[in-house]
Scaffold this motif. Structure first.
Motif, PDB file in Angstrom:
ATOM      1  N   THR A 119      12.906 -14.332   8.982  1.00  0.00           N
ATOM      2  CA  THR A 119      12.574 -14.603   7.583  1.00  0.00           C
ATOM      3  C   THR A 119      11.616 -13.530   7.074  1.00  0.00           C
ATOM      4  N   GLY A 120      11.974 -12.878   5.973  1.00  0.00           N
ATOM      5  CA  GLY A 120      11.121 -11.844   5.413  1.00  0.00           C
ATOM      6  C   GLY A 120       9.821 -12.442   4.876  1.00  0.00           C
ATOM      7  N   VAL A 121       8.693 -11.991   5.390  1.00  0.00           N
ATOM      8  CA  VAL A 121       7.398 -12.537   4.975  1.00  0.00           C
ATOM      9  C   VAL A 121       6.533 -11.505   4.267  1.00  0.00           C
ATOM     10  N   ARG A 122       6.963 -10.278   4.213  1.00  0.00           N
ATOM     11  CA  ARG A 122       6.174  -9.245   3.533  1.00  0.00           C
ATOM     12  C   ARG A 122       6.609  -9.126   2.078  1.00  0.00           C
ATOM     13  N   LYS A 123       5.658  -9.274   1.182  1.00  0.00           N
ATOM     14  CA  LYS A 123       5.963  -9.146  -0.242  1.00  0.00           C
ATOM     15  C   LYS A 123       6.365  -7.699  -0.531  1.00  0.00           C
ATOM     16  N   PRO A 124       7.329  -7.511  -1.432  1.00  0.00           N
ATOM     17  CA  PRO A 124       7.788  -6.153  -1.746  1.00  0.00           C
ATOM     18  C   PRO A 124       6.659  -5.204  -2.140  1.00  0.00           C
ATOM     19  N   GLU A 125       5.674  -5.718  -2.891  1.00  0.00           N
ATOM     20  CA  GLU A 125       4.580  -4.841  -3.321  1.00  0.00           C
ATOM     21  C   GLU A 125       3.704  -4.377  -2.165  1.00  0.00           C
ATOM     22  N   ASP A 126       3.831  -5.045  -1.011  1.00  0.00           N
ATOM     23  CA  ASP A 126       3.059  -4.648   0.161  1.00  0.00           C
ATOM     24  C   ASP A 126       3.829  -3.701   1.073  1.00  0.00           C
ATOM     25  N   HIS A 127       5.077  -3.437   0.735  1.00  0.00           N
ATOM     26  CA  HIS A 127       5.884  -2.513   1.538  1.00  0.00           C
ATOM     27  C   HIS A 127       5.244  -1.124   1.452  1.00  0.00           C
ATOM     28  N   PRO A 128       5.094  -0.414   2.576  1.00  0.00           N
ATOM     29  CA  PRO A 128       4.448   0.905   2.534  1.00  0.00           C
ATOM     30  C   PRO A 128       5.137   1.892   1.599  1.00  0.00           C
ATOM     31  N   MET A 129       6.448   1.774   1.410  1.00  0.00           N
ATOM     32  CA  MET A 129       7.120   2.663   0.477  1.00  0.00           C
ATOM     33  C   MET A 129       6.675   2.394  -0.952  1.00  0.00           C
ATOM     34  N   ILE A 130       6.569   1.117  -1.315  1.00  0.00           N
ATOM     35  CA  ILE A 130       6.103   0.765  -2.658  1.00  0.00           C
ATOM     36  C   ILE A 130       4.649   1.177  -2.837  1.00  0.00           C
ATOM     37  N   GLN A 131       3.843   1.013  -1.794  1.00  0.00           N
ATOM     38  CA  GLN A 131       2.450   1.450  -1.856  1.00  0.00           C
ATOM     39  C   GLN A 131       2.374   2.956  -2.109  1.00  0.00           C
ATOM     40  N   GLY A 132       3.291   3.710  -1.497  1.00  0.00           N
ATOM     41  CA  GLY A 132       3.336   5.152  -1.729  1.00  0.00           C
ATOM     42  C   GLY A 132       3.697   5.481  -3.165  1.00  0.00           C
ATOM     43  N   MET A 133       4.575   4.670  -3.733  1.00  0.00           N
ATOM     44  CA  MET A 133       4.955   4.880  -5.135  1.00  0.00           C
ATOM     45  C   MET A 133       3.777   4.619  -6.063  1.00  0.00           C
ATOM     46  N   TYR A 134       3.042   3.547  -5.797  1.00  0.00           N
ATOM     47  CA  TYR A 134       1.869   3.247  -6.616  1.00  0.00           C
ATOM     48  C   TYR A 134       0.857   4.391  -6.547  1.00  0.00           C
ATOM     49  N   GLU A 135       0.676   4.912  -5.349  1.00  0.00           N
ATOM     50  CA  GLU A 135      -0.272   6.006  -5.174  1.00  0.00           C
ATOM     51  C   GLU A 135       0.171   7.238  -5.952  1.00  0.00           C
ATOM     52  N   ALA A 136       1.461   7.544  -5.883  1.00  0.00           N
ATOM     53  CA  ALA A 136       1.996   8.701  -6.602  1.00  0.00           C
ATOM     54  C   ALA A 136       1.875   8.509  -8.115  1.00  0.00           C
ATOM     55  N   ARG A 137       2.121   7.287  -8.583  1.00  0.00           N
ATOM     56  CA  ARG A 137       2.026   7.016 -10.013  1.00  0.00           C
ATOM     57  C   ARG A 137       0.628   7.308 -10.542  1.00  0.00           C
ATOM     58  N   ALA A 138      -0.378   6.980  -9.740  1.00  0.00           N
ATOM     59  CA  ALA A 138      -1.768   7.190 -10.166  1.00  0.00           C
ATOM     60  C   ALA A 138      -2.089   8.668 -10.366  1.00  0.00           C
ATOM     61  N   GLU A 139      -1.262   9.544  -9.822  1.00  0.00           N
ATOM     62  CA  GLU A 139      -1.504  10.978  -9.927  1.00  0.00           C
ATOM     63  C   GLU A 139      -0.785  11.611 -11.114  1.00  0.00           C
ATOM     64  N   LEU A 140       0.064  10.837 -11.793  1.00  0.00           N
ATOM     65  CA  LEU A 140       0.802  11.375 -12.941  1.00  0.00           C
ATOM     66  C   LEU A 140      -0.118  11.575 -14.142  1.00  0.00           C
ATOM     67  N   LYS A 141       0.191  12.572 -14.964  1.00  0.00           N
ATOM     68  CA  LYS A 141      -0.719  12.970 -16.044  1.00  0.00           C
ATOM     69  C   LYS A 141      -0.329  12.466 -17.426  1.00  0.00           C
ATOM     70  N   THR A 142       0.957  12.169 -17.640  1.00  0.00           N
ATOM     71  CA  THR A 142       1.387  11.804 -18.994  1.00  0.00           C
ATOM     72  C   THR A 142       1.901  10.373 -19.043  1.00  0.00           C
ATOM     73  N   ASP A 143       1.822   9.789 -20.243  1.00  0.00           N
ATOM     74  CA  ASP A 143       2.337   8.428 -20.421  1.00  0.00           C
ATOM     75  C   ASP A 143       3.840   8.371 -20.185  1.00  0.00           C
ATOM     76  N   LYS A 144       4.526   9.457 -20.565  1.00  0.00           N
ATOM     77  CA  LYS A 144       5.971   9.510 -20.383  1.00  0.00           C
ATOM     78  C   LYS A 144       6.326   9.430 -18.899  1.00  0.00           C
ATOM     79  N   ASP A 145       5.610  10.185 -18.098  1.00  0.00           N
ATOM     80  CA  ASP A 145       5.876  10.184 -16.663  1.00  0.00           C
ATOM     81  C   ASP A 145       5.507   8.834 -16.038  1.00  0.00           C
ATOM     82  N   ARG A 146       4.412   8.249 -16.499  1.00  0.00           N
ATOM     83  CA  ARG A 146       4.009   6.950 -15.962  1.00  0.00           C
ATOM     84  C   ARG A 146       5.014   5.871 -16.336  1.00  0.00           C
TER      85      ARG A 146
END
Length: 235
Positions: A119-146
């Motif tokens: 049974t999958g018990v890890r929430k999608p937002e806790d997946h390391p790939m999603i965490q990497g995406m959140y981290e990358a998003r924080a580095e974007l400079k424009t509203d369009k890119d975000r």
């Protein structure tokens, strides 16, 4: 969106079957072997023969597999699978069925199938790939890119959420080698099949190399994929 869908599906295929890909190669053959044991009636027949039905079972053809050996192998495989699943899946209703054996001189090679409900018990937002995406998003400079990043992350969350709290039963074939006069000493192997040819590989070594999640790699994958998608959105 077409480029997004193609990119998303390619990566998702790798993520959802990680740790199960090689197991599914033999799934049909394994399921055919254990099908007769998937009913309570079969359990009753085994019980009448004096064969335990909790945790592990020994088929009549495995005359050299002792109860002590069956218990030891079952516990070792169970612990290995729990290690690989920790924080990702919850395992329940596990069992191991010893199906057949082949005697070669003073040695024995037995085949068994381990199966359990995952049974999958890890929430999608806790997946390391999603965490990497959140981290990358924080580095974007424009509203369009975000905004493009949010679109990409939301798409992935929709793909991953159906796996959260979903329960599926998976099986794993295991080969056990031991001496007829030393059943307390054994070695476990994974029957790897490629191009219709089987090769026995040490189970733990193979599992840790191929099935253990590399969180850092997944984290970096998330960063890379998000930056790629944002770049594509500029076209």
């Amino acid at each position: 969106m077409a480029k997004y869908n193609q990119l998303c599906c390619t990566v998702l295929a790798g993520l959802l079957i990680a740790g199960c890909a090689d197991e599914s190669i033999n799934a049909k053959l394994q399921n055919q072997s254990v099908k007769a044991y998937n009913t309570s009636a079969a359990d009753d027949r085994l019980a009448k023969k004096g064969i335990k039905t909790a945790g592990w079972r020994i088929q009549a053809g495995c005359s050299n597999v002792t109860e002590e050996l069956a218990e030891a192998v079952y516990q070792e495989v169970l612990e290995l699978k729990q290690e690989l699943s920790e924080g990702i899946y919850e395992m329940k209703n596990s069992r191991m069925i010893f199906l057949r054996e082949e005697v070669k001189g003073d040695g024995v090679e037995a085949r068994a199938v381990f199966e359990a409900d995952y049974t999958g018990v890890r929430k999608p937002e806790d997946h390391p790939m999603i965490q990497g995406m959140y981290e990358a998003r924080a580095e974007l400079k424009t509203d369009k890119d975000r905004k493009a990043a949010d679109e990409y992350i939301d798409g992935w969350m929709k793909e991953l959420y159906p796996e959260y709290q979903k329960t599926e039963r998976y099986s794993l074939e295991v080969a056990v080698k031991f001496k007829t006069d030393h059943t307390k000493e054994y070695k476990l192997y994974y029957p790897f099949v490629k191009n219709s040819k089987e090769k026995l590989k040490p189970l733990r070594k193979y599992a840790e190399k191929n099935w253990k999640e590399d969180k850092e790699q997944r984290h970096q994958m998330g960063r890379t994929r998000l930056f790629e998608y944002v770049e594509l959105s500029h076209e």
